[in-house]
Write an enzyme that holds these catalytic residues in place. Structure first.
Site, PDB file in Angstrom:
ATOM      1  N   GLU A 269      -2.399  27.421 -53.031  1.00  0.00           N
ATOM      2  CA  GLU A 269      -2.448  27.127 -51.587  1.00  0.00           C
ATOM      3  C   GLU A 269      -3.533  27.965 -50.917  1.00  0.00           C
ATOM      4  O   GLU A 269      -4.241  27.493 -50.022  1.00  0.00           O
ATOM      5  CB  GLU A 269      -1.090  27.380 -50.922  1.00  0.00           C
ATOM      6  CG  GLU A 269       0.030  26.487 -51.426  1.00  0.00           C
ATOM      7  CD  GLU A 269      -0.273  25.000 -51.298  1.00  0.00           C
ATOM      8  OE1 GLU A 269      -1.010  24.615 -50.374  1.00  0.00           O
ATOM      9  OE2 GLU A 269       0.202  24.221 -52.142  1.00  0.00           O
ATOM     10  N   TRP A 272      -6.440  26.037 -51.484  1.00  0.00           N
ATOM     11  CA  TRP A 272      -6.670  24.915 -50.552  1.00  0.00           C
ATOM     12  C   TRP A 272      -7.388  25.412 -49.296  1.00  0.00           C
ATOM     13  O   TRP A 272      -8.209  24.721 -48.716  1.00  0.00           O
ATOM     14  CB  TRP A 272      -5.335  24.255 -50.162  1.00  0.00           C
ATOM     15  CG  TRP A 272      -4.941  23.175 -51.129  1.00  0.00           C
ATOM     16  CD1 TRP A 272      -4.080  23.290 -52.173  1.00  0.00           C
ATOM     17  CD2 TRP A 272      -5.407  21.809 -51.149  1.00  0.00           C
ATOM     18  NE1 TRP A 272      -3.975  22.089 -52.838  1.00  0.00           N
ATOM     19  CE2 TRP A 272      -4.778  21.160 -52.224  1.00  0.00           C
ATOM     20  CE3 TRP A 272      -6.293  21.074 -50.355  1.00  0.00           C
ATOM     21  CZ2 TRP A 272      -5.006  19.814 -52.536  1.00  0.00           C
ATOM     22  CZ3 TRP A 272      -6.525  19.736 -50.658  1.00  0.00           C
ATOM     23  CH2 TRP A 272      -5.886  19.119 -51.737  1.00  0.00           C
ATOM     24  N   TRP A 300      -7.477   1.180 -34.441  1.00  0.00           N
ATOM     25  CA  TRP A 300      -6.355   1.967 -33.911  1.00  0.00           C
ATOM     26  C   TRP A 300      -5.565   1.127 -32.909  1.00  0.00           C
ATOM     27  O   TRP A 300      -6.105   0.166 -32.343  1.00  0.00           O
ATOM     28  CB  TRP A 300      -6.870   3.248 -33.233  1.00  0.00           C
ATOM     29  CG  TRP A 300      -7.665   4.129 -34.158  1.00  0.00           C
ATOM     30  CD1 TRP A 300      -9.010   4.369 -34.098  1.00  0.00           C
ATOM     31  CD2 TRP A 300      -7.178   4.875 -35.281  1.00  0.00           C
ATOM     32  NE1 TRP A 300      -9.382   5.219 -35.114  1.00  0.00           N
ATOM     33  CE2 TRP A 300      -8.282   5.549 -35.859  1.00  0.00           C
ATOM     34  CE3 TRP A 300      -5.921   5.045 -35.867  1.00  0.00           C
ATOM     35  CZ2 TRP A 300      -8.157   6.374 -36.978  1.00  0.00           C
ATOM     36  CZ3 TRP A 300      -5.808   5.872 -36.981  1.00  0.00           C
ATOM     37  CH2 TRP A 300      -6.908   6.511 -37.529  1.00  0.00           C
ATOM     38  N   ASN A 337       4.760  23.016 -43.548  1.00  0.00           N
ATOM     39  CA  ASN A 337       3.724  22.136 -44.110  1.00  0.00           C
ATOM     40  C   ASN A 337       4.234  20.729 -44.422  1.00  0.00           C
ATOM     41  O   ASN A 337       3.562  19.744 -44.122  1.00  0.00           O
ATOM     42  CB  ASN A 337       3.128  22.769 -45.364  1.00  0.00           C
ATOM     43  CG  ASN A 337       2.031  21.896 -45.950  1.00  0.00           C
ATOM     44  OD1 ASN A 337       1.050  21.591 -45.280  1.00  0.00           O
ATOM     45  ND2 ASN A 337       2.213  21.453 -47.193  1.00  0.00           N
ATOM     46  N   TRP A 355      -6.434  10.100 -35.772  1.00  0.00           N
ATOM     47  CA  TRP A 355      -6.060  11.427 -36.284  1.00  0.00           C
ATOM     48  C   TRP A 355      -6.641  12.539 -35.409  1.00  0.00           C
ATOM     49  O   TRP A 355      -6.068  13.624 -35.314  1.00  0.00           O
ATOM     50  CB  TRP A 355      -6.472  11.605 -37.747  1.00  0.00           C
ATOM     51  CG  TRP A 355      -7.934  11.387 -38.050  1.00  0.00           C
ATOM     52  CD1 TRP A 355      -8.518  10.226 -38.429  1.00  0.00           C
ATOM     53  CD2 TRP A 355      -8.999  12.356 -38.007  1.00  0.00           C
ATOM     54  NE1 TRP A 355      -9.869  10.401 -38.627  1.00  0.00           N
ATOM     55  CE2 TRP A 355     -10.195  11.692 -38.373  1.00  0.00           C
ATOM     56  CE3 TRP A 355      -9.058  13.713 -37.712  1.00  0.00           C
ATOM     57  CZ2 TRP A 355     -11.430  12.339 -38.446  1.00  0.00           C
ATOM     58  CZ3 TRP A 355     -10.293  14.364 -37.784  1.00  0.00           C
ATOM     59  CH2 TRP A 355     -11.454  13.681 -38.134  1.00  0.00           C
ATOM     60  N   TRP A 378      -5.660  16.936 -41.342  1.00  0.00           N
ATOM     61  CA  TRP A 378      -5.612  15.649 -40.628  1.00  0.00           C
ATOM     62  C   TRP A 378      -6.358  14.559 -41.378  1.00  0.00           C
ATOM     63  O   TRP A 378      -5.919  13.410 -41.415  1.00  0.00           O
ATOM     64  CB  TRP A 378      -6.117  15.817 -39.181  1.00  0.00           C
ATOM     65  CG  TRP A 378      -5.004  16.367 -38.365  1.00  0.00           C
ATOM     66  CD1 TRP A 378      -4.814  17.671 -37.994  1.00  0.00           C
ATOM     67  CD2 TRP A 378      -3.846  15.645 -37.891  1.00  0.00           C
ATOM     68  NE1 TRP A 378      -3.628  17.804 -37.311  1.00  0.00           N
ATOM     69  CE2 TRP A 378      -3.023  16.577 -37.235  1.00  0.00           C
ATOM     70  CE3 TRP A 378      -3.443  14.317 -37.956  1.00  0.00           C
ATOM     71  CZ2 TRP A 378      -1.805  16.221 -36.648  1.00  0.00           C
ATOM     72  CZ3 TRP A 378      -2.226  13.947 -37.373  1.00  0.00           C
ATOM     73  CH2 TRP A 378      -1.424  14.894 -36.726  1.00  0.00           C
TER      74      TRP A 378
END
Ligand code: FAD
Length: 473
Positions: A269, A272, A300, A337, A355, A378
């Site tokens: 993590e 990440w 959208w 998360n 987003w 996102w």
């Protein structure tokens, strides 16, 4: 000896701070400065929750420096002017800072470095925020990575991260700061942050306390516990990392038994976070534009007066796991998360809102709001990013809730009006029998909203919208 300036930015700690250690090298007097210049961050100046954190973190840094015998100078930007003034007033001969990777800041820092060097000042920048800086990890052909696993493999191959630096001995001239932290007016005027202090202790001491508590116990169950939002199964270090109150090197070396699966998953993590910085560095438009250009024309949904967006922001969508997450965010400045993924998927796919609207709300309300990680998160949710979730994998928030909050404990914590429902009905109260709702004192539409969208129909609509861009040239 003429003094050296240590320009604190998002490295608000004394230990393992390469800029501070370099400034203090061979006992040189140090001038510690923080420069408030939000306009230089472009559209990504700190949001409201981050400013709350920053206020307290600067206070903690000031106190920690004071305990070492030097004072924190607080100035207002533009940063170049503030540095030049300070250099003139103190006869400093050098400036040190730790690098940041937000595109607007990279540009600014380049210009500042060139100007100060032209003024005859020694300028050095250092790496305090990452295990591996973005340009140092390269594919076989010398380019950047777009997928996490090979990136992380390559990032770990080179060498073990260096041992963290100790706090250097500090001396410096007695100076009065032109501003105090309060003068920066970082705290919100409408005090929606009243619950934050119960959850967070901004500053280096708070970061170290959290790290030690985490590596003591929870890290050994990280692989299993990290997905369950009702459990404190994750480290809670994200805001400390964002503000540089702790370094990834310190975390790396404090983590026990690197070969255990739990610790490996935890360190991945941290990986990440490194990957997010890598992607942002190589794609500066990442916070604003889809990495996969096909998504630029995504159809959208209409949302007149932002009614859907507002219901999502306030945790009034009628989908309990989504609402619990959004309320956790509002009250604590943080969200688990797994729930970030669920609320994100719900916004982008079930409500079919861009987003970027979710990203902007998170930016303002998260204490750990981070340009690299937020954009990555996102775009992952939206299916348009690097190593993103495939678009057609749409989270079902009810199934997620049944799986990861089986007892409904997380829902009951954040939506107390549903806490008298039996656990199995907390996931989808709109499907509960009328007598069960009545017994629990819940009238839908009065105590808790009906769903603002039909999950099945909106899922189909999302897949149809995706099919359109899939076909586009
Ligand atoms: P832990 O599970 O203890 O992880 C340790 C550290 O690793 C974290 O502190 C964080 O620095 C890093 N990390 C963990 N997961 C990720 C990830 N997926 N991407 C990048 N770094 C990660 N994280 C932020 O720090 N800032 C953000 O603005 C942010 N926005 C997000 C938006 C969305 C839509 C999603 C899905 C995720 C986002 N994340 C963000 C990633 C992740 O949710 C948080 O880092 C994590 O929940 C923080 O809690 P923790 O410190 O207990 O994490």
């Amino acid at each position: 000896m003429r003094p050296a300036i240590c320009w604190f930015r998002r490295d608000l700690r004394l230990s393992d701070n390469p800029a501070l250690s370099a400034a203090a090298h061979q006992g040189r007097p140090v001038i510690a400065v923080y420069i408030h210049s939000p306009e230089e961050a472009g559209p990504w100046a700190e949001g409201a929750a981050s400013r709350w954190w920053l206020h307290h973190s600067l206070q903690a840094l000031g106190a920690a420096l004071q305990a070492q015998g030097i004072s924190l100078q607080i100035h207002r930007g533009p940063a170049l002017n503030a540095l030049q003034t300070l250099i003139r007033e103190t006869d400093a001969e050098a400036v040190h800072w730790n690098r940041l990777y937000d595109p607007a800041i990279i540009e600014r820092d380049r210009a500042i470095k060139a100007q100060l060097q032209a003024d005859g000042i020694e300028v050095s920048s250092h790496n305090a925020a990452l295990l591996r800086e973005p340009w140092t990890v390269k594919t076989g052909t010398g380019g950047p990575y777009r997928a996490f696993t090979p990136f992380w493999r390559a990032a770990q191959r080179e060498s073990t991260p260096a041992q963290p630096l100790p706090i250097p001995p500090l001396t410096g001239p007695a100076l009065n700061s032109p501003l105090h932290v309060d003068d920066l007016a970082l705290l919100p005027t409408i005090r929606w942050d009243t619950d934050f202090p119960a959850y967070w202790q901004p500053g280096e001491a708070g970061a170290q306390a959290r790290l030690h508590a985490f590596v003591e116990q929870p890290v050994h169950r990280y692989d299993t516990d990290r997905d369950f939002p009702a459990i404190n199964g994750t480290s809670g270090l994200s805001a400390h990392l964002h503000f540089g109150e702790i370094s990834p090197r310190q975390i790396w070396h404090a983590a026990p038994a690197h070969e255990s699966d739990d610790v490996k998953t935890f360190l991945a993590e941290i990986g990440w976070r490194e990957f997010a910085h890598h992607v942002l560095f190589h794609h500066p438009s990442f916070p604003d534009e889809p990495l996969n250009p096909r998504f630029a024309d995504f159809p959208w949904a209409d949302d007149p007066d932002h009614q859907l967006l507002k219901a999502w922001q306030r945790g009034n969508t009628g989908i309990p796991l989504v609402d619990a997450g959004m309320r956790e965010l509002w009250h604590t400045g943080w969200m688990h998360n797994r729930v970030r993924m669920v609320v994100g998927s719900f916004l982008v796919k079930n409500l079919r809102l861009p987003w970027q609207q979710g990203e902007a709300w998170f930016w303002d309300t998260l204490v750990d709001a981070d340009l690299a990680s937020n954009s990555l998160g996102w775009q992952w949710v939206a299916g348009s990013g690097a190593d993103a979730a495939p678009y057609f994998r749409i989270f079902n928030p009810i199934r997620q809730s049944e799986r990861f909050d089986a007892e409904g404990a997380y829902i009951a914590r954040w939506i107390p009006e549903l806490s008298r429902l039996p656990a199995k009905h907390r996931h989808a109260p709109f499907e509960a029998p009328a007598d069960v709702l009545a017994k629990a004192g819940v009238t839908l539409g009065v105590h808790y909203p009906w769903p603002i969208v039909d999950l099945k129909a909106s899922r189909q609509a999302a897949l149809a919208a995706f099919a359109k861009i899939k076909k586009s040239p």
